[in-house]
Design an enzyme around this catalytic site. Sequence first.
Site, PDB file in Angstrom:
ATOM      1  N   GLU A  69       0.848  -1.184   0.000  1.00  0.00           N
ATOM      2  CA  GLU A  69       0.000   0.000   0.000  1.00  0.00           C
ATOM      3  C   GLU A  69       0.887   1.238   0.000  1.00  0.00           C
ATOM      4  OE1 GLU A  69      -1.956  -0.711   3.814  1.00  0.00           O
ATOM      5  OE2 GLU A  69      -1.412   1.285   4.480  1.00  0.00           O
TER       6      GLU A  69
ATOM      7  N   ASN B 290      -4.864  -6.479   3.122  1.00  0.00           N
ATOM      8  CA  ASN B 290      -5.251  -6.038   4.471  1.00  0.00           C
ATOM      9  C   ASN B 290      -6.408  -6.925   4.952  1.00  0.00           C
ATOM     10  OD1 ASN B 290      -4.449  -3.939   2.496  1.00  0.00           O
ATOM     11  ND2 ASN B 290      -4.047  -2.805   4.355  1.00  0.00           N
TER      12      ASN B 290
ATOM     13  N   GLY C 193      -9.725 -12.789  14.089  1.00  0.00           N
ATOM     14  CA  GLY C 193      -8.565 -12.974  13.224  1.00  0.00           C
ATOM     15  C   GLY C 193      -7.686 -14.146  13.613  1.00  0.00           C
TER      16      GLY C 193
ATOM     17  N   HIS D 116      -1.048  -6.365  11.449  1.00  0.00           N
ATOM     18  CA  HIS D 116      -2.025  -7.363  11.007  1.00  0.00           C
ATOM     19  C   HIS D 116      -1.792  -8.728  11.654  1.00  0.00           C
ATOM     20  CE1 HIS D 116      -2.289  -4.967   6.918  1.00  0.00           C
ATOM     21  NE2 HIS D 116      -2.833  -4.313   7.930  1.00  0.00           N
TER      22      HIS D 116
HETATM   23  P1  FAE Z   1      -9.761  -6.702  17.046  1.00  0.00           P
HETATM   24  O1  FAE Z   1     -10.338  -5.746  16.078  1.00  0.00           O
HETATM   25  O2  FAE Z   1      -8.346  -6.526  17.469  1.00  0.00           O
HETATM   26  O3  FAE Z   1     -10.700  -6.705  18.341  1.00  0.00           O
HETATM   27  C1  FAE Z   1     -10.395  -7.417  19.504  1.00  0.00           C
HETATM   28  C2  FAE Z   1     -10.945  -6.653  20.704  1.00  0.00           C
HETATM   29  O4  FAE Z   1     -10.872  -7.480  21.861  1.00  0.00           O
HETATM   30  C3  FAE Z   1     -10.158  -5.376  21.040  1.00  0.00           C
HETATM   31  O5  FAE Z   1     -11.041  -4.290  21.150  1.00  0.00           O
HETATM   32  C4  FAE Z   1      -9.492  -5.708  22.375  1.00  0.00           C
HETATM   33  O6  FAE Z   1      -9.316  -4.576  23.218  1.00  0.00           O
HETATM   34  C5  FAE Z   1     -10.456  -6.710  22.971  1.00  0.00           C
HETATM   35  N1  FAE Z   1      -9.824  -7.608  23.940  1.00  0.00           N
HETATM   36  C6  FAE Z   1      -8.613  -8.178  23.866  1.00  0.00           C
HETATM   37  N2  FAE Z   1      -8.376  -8.979  24.955  1.00  0.00           N
HETATM   38  C7  FAE Z   1      -9.522  -8.886  25.712  1.00  0.00           C
HETATM   39  C8  FAE Z   1      -9.900  -9.471  26.951  1.00  0.00           C
HETATM   40  N3  FAE Z   1      -9.092 -10.314  27.615  1.00  0.00           N
HETATM   41  N4  FAE Z   1     -11.101  -9.143  27.481  1.00  0.00           N
HETATM   42  C9  FAE Z   1     -11.930  -8.292  26.817  1.00  0.00           C
HETATM   43  N5  FAE Z   1     -11.609  -7.715  25.626  1.00  0.00           N
HETATM   44  C10 FAE Z   1     -10.418  -8.020  25.084  1.00  0.00           C
HETATM   45  O7  FAE Z   1      -9.878  -8.204  16.516  1.00  0.00           O
HETATM   46  N6  FAE Z   1      -6.709  -3.969   8.564  1.00  0.00           N
HETATM   47  C11 FAE Z   1      -7.255  -3.730   7.355  1.00  0.00           C
HETATM   48  O8  FAE Z   1      -7.921  -4.617   6.794  1.00  0.00           O
HETATM   49  N7  FAE Z   1      -7.100  -2.500   6.744  1.00  0.00           N
HETATM   50  C12 FAE Z   1      -6.362  -1.500   7.302  1.00  0.00           C
HETATM   51  O9  FAE Z   1      -6.251  -0.403   6.735  1.00  0.00           O
HETATM   52  C13 FAE Z   1      -5.744  -1.753   8.555  1.00  0.00           C
HETATM   53  N8  FAE Z   1      -4.953  -0.814   9.141  1.00  0.00           N
HETATM   54  C14 FAE Z   1      -4.483  -1.035  10.419  1.00  0.00           C
HETATM   55  C15 FAE Z   1      -3.786  -0.014  11.067  1.00  0.00           C
HETATM   56  C16 FAE Z   1      -3.401  -0.180  12.385  1.00  0.00           C
HETATM   57  C17 FAE Z   1      -2.644   0.915  13.089  1.00  0.00           C
HETATM   58  C18 FAE Z   1      -3.711  -1.389  13.083  1.00  0.00           C
HETATM   59  C19 FAE Z   1      -3.326  -1.587  14.524  1.00  0.00           C
HETATM   60  C20 FAE Z   1      -4.388  -2.401  12.432  1.00  0.00           C
HETATM   61  C21 FAE Z   1      -4.775  -2.246  11.101  1.00  0.00           C
HETATM   62  N9  FAE Z   1      -5.488  -3.227  10.437  1.00  0.00           N
HETATM   63  C22 FAE Z   1      -5.984  -3.011   9.187  1.00  0.00           C
HETATM   64  C23 FAE Z   1      -5.734  -4.549  11.069  1.00  0.00           C
HETATM   65  C24 FAE Z   1      -7.165  -4.714  11.582  1.00  0.00           C
HETATM   66  O10 FAE Z   1      -7.556  -3.598  12.364  1.00  0.00           O
HETATM   67  C25 FAE Z   1      -7.255  -6.015  12.398  1.00  0.00           C
HETATM   68  O11 FAE Z   1      -6.908  -7.081  11.535  1.00  0.00           O
HETATM   69  C26 FAE Z   1      -8.638  -6.252  12.963  1.00  0.00           C
HETATM   70  O12 FAE Z   1      -9.014  -5.215  13.835  1.00  0.00           O
HETATM   71  C27 FAE Z   1      -8.699  -7.574  13.712  1.00  0.00           C
HETATM   72  O13 FAE Z   1     -10.043  -7.852  14.015  1.00  0.00           O
HETATM   73  P2  FAE Z   1     -10.434  -8.859  15.158  1.00  0.00           P
HETATM   74  O14 FAE Z   1     -11.903  -8.964  15.203  1.00  0.00           O
HETATM   75  O15 FAE Z   1      -9.645 -10.113  14.994  1.00  0.00           O
END
Ligand code: FAE
Length: 556
Positions: free
Chosen positions: A411, A534, A524, A496
């Site tokens: 990207e 992504n 994920g 990621h």
């Molecule tokens: P996620 O969204 O991480 O949600 C998990 C949640 O569980 C979080 O809110 C945690 O705080 C919570 N949690 C964790 N442990 C506990 C616990 N013990 N008790 C209660 N709550 C808890 O998971 N992906 C893209 O496709 N496009 C992009 O442009 C992109 N840019 C990114 C930029 C940054 C800076 C970052 C950090 C990530 C980026 N990503 C991007 C990756 C994407 O946000 C990530 O793959 C997803 O958010 C993962 O989704 P999940 O549902 O697996």
Amino acid sequence: MRSFSVRGLSYETPGKSVYGSNVSRRGFLAATGVILGAAALLRNVPTARALPTGSINDGDTMPILVIGTGYGGAVAALRLAQAGQNVVMVEKGMSWTQPGSDGKVFSNMLEPDGRSYWLRTKTDQPINHFMGADYNKSIPSYTGVLDSEAFSGIRIYQGRGVGGGSLVNGGMAVTPKQENFASILPSVDAGEMYSTYYPRANAGLKVNNIDQTWFQTADCYQFARVGIKQAQRSNFSYTFVPNVYDFNYMKQEQADTAPRSALAAEVIYGNNYGKNSLDKTYLAAASGTGKVTIVPQHAVTTVSPANGGGFSVAMNQIDTSGNTVKTKTVTAQKVFFAAGSVGTSKLLVTQKATGKLPNLPDAVGKGWGNNGNVMVARQNQAWDATGSLQATIPCVGIDNWADAGGPAFAEVSPFPAGIETFASLYLAITKNPNRGVFSYNSGSGGVDLNWQTAWNQPSIDCAKRIFDKINSKEGTIYRTDLFGEYKTWGDDFAYHPLGGCVINVATDNYGRLTQYPGLYVIDGSLIPGLTTVNPFVTITALAERNIEKIIADDFH
Ligand code: FAE
């Protein structure tokens, strides 16, 4: 139902923010070169962020508990609620709805404060140096929105708060090529994914495309136009990338008729406007059913079978300093692990090792990858300025995945420093075969990941096939001042994280932990380390597929 009061910032220190924001509005606007007419601003001020939150009590019982409010958790909650089920979601991070003393919910990247990072006293920025100097800043410790979680050999960035990663990510909403998806998840019917679940996910996420005519002249995308020109000159193909950031809103930002967010250096510490994060899409819809209660600032610690059926789930209610203010144990008939690749993996390996869920398979904690993430920047010639105003939302990728010698999807990333840097920055997603393993550390009581920085060399090799060629064609060089002192590659961090509880290996083909009927994984961690692009659209689409089957089979 409203949440308990620790959520309100002004409650703790009336009249003064608790996270040390010292940015006056005037100073901030001047710093970013944004001078806007007040009347024009008022015309288009978007509605305030609002997502009701609730509470949970020690001893509560519930039919369904979802751990985490990111993509997987949000899909599960919405679809279960639409099927008539009551759902409680617990989230370790805060509900990001209350503005601070500067009138903003989130801080920007140029003036980060306590809101930016999860319990750190110094920022840990992906680009941590600039022109030889350490670019990190001291901040008050606070339960901020971006976590930089350190393991040996890698820091893993993750969103913390109601909405998970959607609060901090770049919004790039990419559907992989079908043949790539099929090679990564062969047990999942790709035809069904592309006819039903990817379209459903894209609709639910409010994915939109940039107006390519506007793109050609918008000041804020000069960096992306330079990226395209240089890719073309070296015969690489490029593609426009859809996003969940509302590009029509961004047009108004560029025209100075709406408050700036993507054009005001906001993204990895949250966007105040413009981005359709999960709190505005799936979670808002889930909450709107009246059947979903979202409980922030509760971190789950243990899950074990309960006497009399269901699962006993212990959690810590935390304050904005990260201190436990109360421990609670509830009983849920069904539990969905949606704490993200790292969060879910950590919970599961801990439950297995400590005897809470001893029958979990040995595959739990395995198959973790960084989606081949590596970053790099090039220094352009004087005629290829990238612009002092850069939208924080990427919209173009260089697609070299078909190169069998080193597949990469890079990207063209913004570098919104507020000044002309002549830098072209890239986040490459590459085919890296290395996989890490999470393991419980009985000494520390924590979880380790055995990843080594050197394991990112295959990713560097893939990325070099693009950028060595572009440098050679343009007569340019890599920058060595952004990822450390004299360091070319951003190879020791990842945005990621994927895997740790791989579908059809650690779970059945729909995310069920079959040794414990009623336990599911839906985030994920199901994806084996790579998505070729992504990842969040794939995480969402897979969750849509899995929850449909789970509702049909397991809820009668
Ligand atoms: P996620 O969204 O991480 O949600 C998990 C949640 O569980 C979080 O809110 C945690 O705080 C919570 N949690 C964790 N442990 C506990 C616990 N013990 N008790 C209660 N709550 C808890 O998971 N992906 C893209 O496709 N496009 C992009 O442009 C992109 N840019 C990114 C930029 C940054 C800076 C970052 C950090 C990530 C980026 N990503 C991007 C990756 C994407 O946000 C990530 O793959 C997803 O958010 C993962 O989704 P999940 O549902 O697996």
